[in-house]
Design a protein around this motif. Structure first.
Motif, PDB file in Angstrom:
ATOM      1  N   ASN A  51      29.153 -16.076 -49.980  1.00 21.41           N
ATOM      2  CA  ASN A  51      29.649 -15.008 -49.109  1.00 21.41           C
ATOM      3  C   ASN A  51      28.748 -14.869 -47.892  1.00 21.41           C
ATOM      4  OD1 ASN A  51      30.799 -12.792 -47.903  1.00 21.41           O
ATOM      5  ND2 ASN A  51      30.189 -11.336 -49.479  1.00 21.41           N
ATOM      6  N   VAL A 100      35.984 -11.266 -41.256  1.00 17.98           N
ATOM      7  CA  VAL A 100      36.306 -11.381 -42.672  1.00 17.98           C
ATOM      8  C   VAL A 100      37.286 -12.546 -42.823  1.00 17.98           C
ATOM      9  CG1 VAL A 100      38.197  -9.702 -42.525  1.00 17.98           C
ATOM     10  CG2 VAL A 100      37.116 -10.170 -44.722  1.00 17.98           C
ATOM     11  N   LYS A 132      32.335  -0.771 -46.234  1.00 18.74           N
ATOM     12  CA  LYS A 132      33.767  -1.053 -46.295  1.00 18.74           C
ATOM     13  C   LYS A 132      34.059  -2.549 -46.202  1.00 18.74           C
ATOM     14  CE  LYS A 132      35.331   3.242 -46.343  1.00 18.74           C
ATOM     15  NZ  LYS A 132      36.134   3.789 -47.464  1.00 18.74           N
ATOM     16  N   THR A 134      34.457  -6.417 -47.249  1.00 22.38           N
ATOM     17  CA  THR A 134      34.815  -7.175 -48.447  1.00 22.38           C
ATOM     18  C   THR A 134      34.577  -8.651 -48.160  1.00 22.38           C
ATOM     19  OG1 THR A 134      37.135  -7.372 -47.739  1.00 22.38           O
ATOM     20  CG2 THR A 134      36.567  -5.501 -49.146  1.00 22.38           C
ATOM     21  N   THR A 136      36.476 -11.233 -48.662  1.00 22.44           N
ATOM     22  CA  THR A 136      37.669 -11.865 -48.094  1.00 22.44           C
ATOM     23  C   THR A 136      38.761 -10.821 -47.901  1.00 22.44           C
ATOM     24  OG1 THR A 136      38.503 -12.421 -50.302  1.00 22.44           O
ATOM     25  CG2 THR A 136      37.206 -14.118 -49.154  1.00 22.44           C
ATOM     26  N   HIS A 158      44.223  -2.002 -43.673  1.00 21.82           N
ATOM     27  CA  HIS A 158      43.088  -1.943 -44.593  1.00 21.82           C
ATOM     28  C   HIS A 158      42.269  -0.703 -44.248  1.00 21.82           C
ATOM     29  CE1 HIS A 158      39.494  -2.990 -46.825  1.00 21.82           C
ATOM     30  NE2 HIS A 158      40.147  -4.005 -47.375  1.00 21.82           N
TER      31      HIS A 158
END
Length: 205
Positions: A51, A100, A132, A134, A136, A158
């Protein structure tokens, strides 16, 4: 995934640091001065592989633990070995601009029918609070038929994200299957043309 990186004071040249299994690191941002350190290359490589947008817990010598994200990575062109890493120290209460990666789920109906999936955009530019983020952005493309396309404006909302990528940007399309000409048909089309040319030659004589 372990996202804690322990930095140590740099000593010696950059090449000497790499030979010891470490990578030169620069830390900046959040109102602090730019500082140079070194970090375990294996640990950084593992994080980047799983990541690259992860929020890291960075242990600074004599400064405690800070939050940071990987801002830039330099690699050796052939071996892809890490050469240098920039870490951007962040304020967890302040929004940041980042990217992202898309994770497409489902097999498009158009692909099942013989169409071709063409991905045009792999990451989305967003502005959000660090907590907040992520790893992916999951996007279901099961219902895309041949000729369909997915734009940024089609994405589900989102919570906590401000999308910075223009809404008319193309993400993925399902193109029609490639039709290949039958060689036999091409030869059949050439034969009448050849015969016609031969007849024209006889007439001129």
């Amino acid at each position: 995934m372990n996202t804690t990186i322990r930095l140590t004071e740099r000593s010696g040249s950059a090449s000497a640091t790499r030979n010891k299994g470490f990578v030169p690191v620069v830390v900046y941002g959040a109102g602090s001065d730019t500082q140079s350190f070194s970090a375990d290359a294996k640990a950084i490589t593992e994080i980047v592989g799983k990541n690259p947008r992860a929020i890291l817990k960075v242990e600074l010598p004599d400064s405690g633990t800070k939050n940071a994200v990987i801002a830039e990575i330099q690699r050796q062109p052939l071996s892809r070995k890490l050469l240098h890493v920039d870490l951007h120290q962040i304020d967890m209460k302040a929004e940041l601009d980042t990217k992202v990666a898309f994770q497409f789920t489902g097999e498009p109906a158009g692909v099942k029918a013989g169409g071709i999936q063409q991905v045009e955009l792999y990451e989305l530019d967003i502005r959000t609070l660090p907590d907040k983020l992520t790893p992916t952005f999951e996007v279901d493309i099961t219902n895309l038929e041949i000729g369909d396309q997915l734009l940024v404006s089609d994405l589900p909302k989102h919570e906590g994200w401000e999308v910075l990528t223009p809404e008319d940007t193309l993400i993925v399309r399902i193109s029609p299957p490639i039709v290949q000409e039958d060689p036999a048909e091409g030869e059949a089309a050439e034969e009448p043309a050849a015969a016609e040319n031969a007849d024209e030659g006889k007439t001129e004589e």
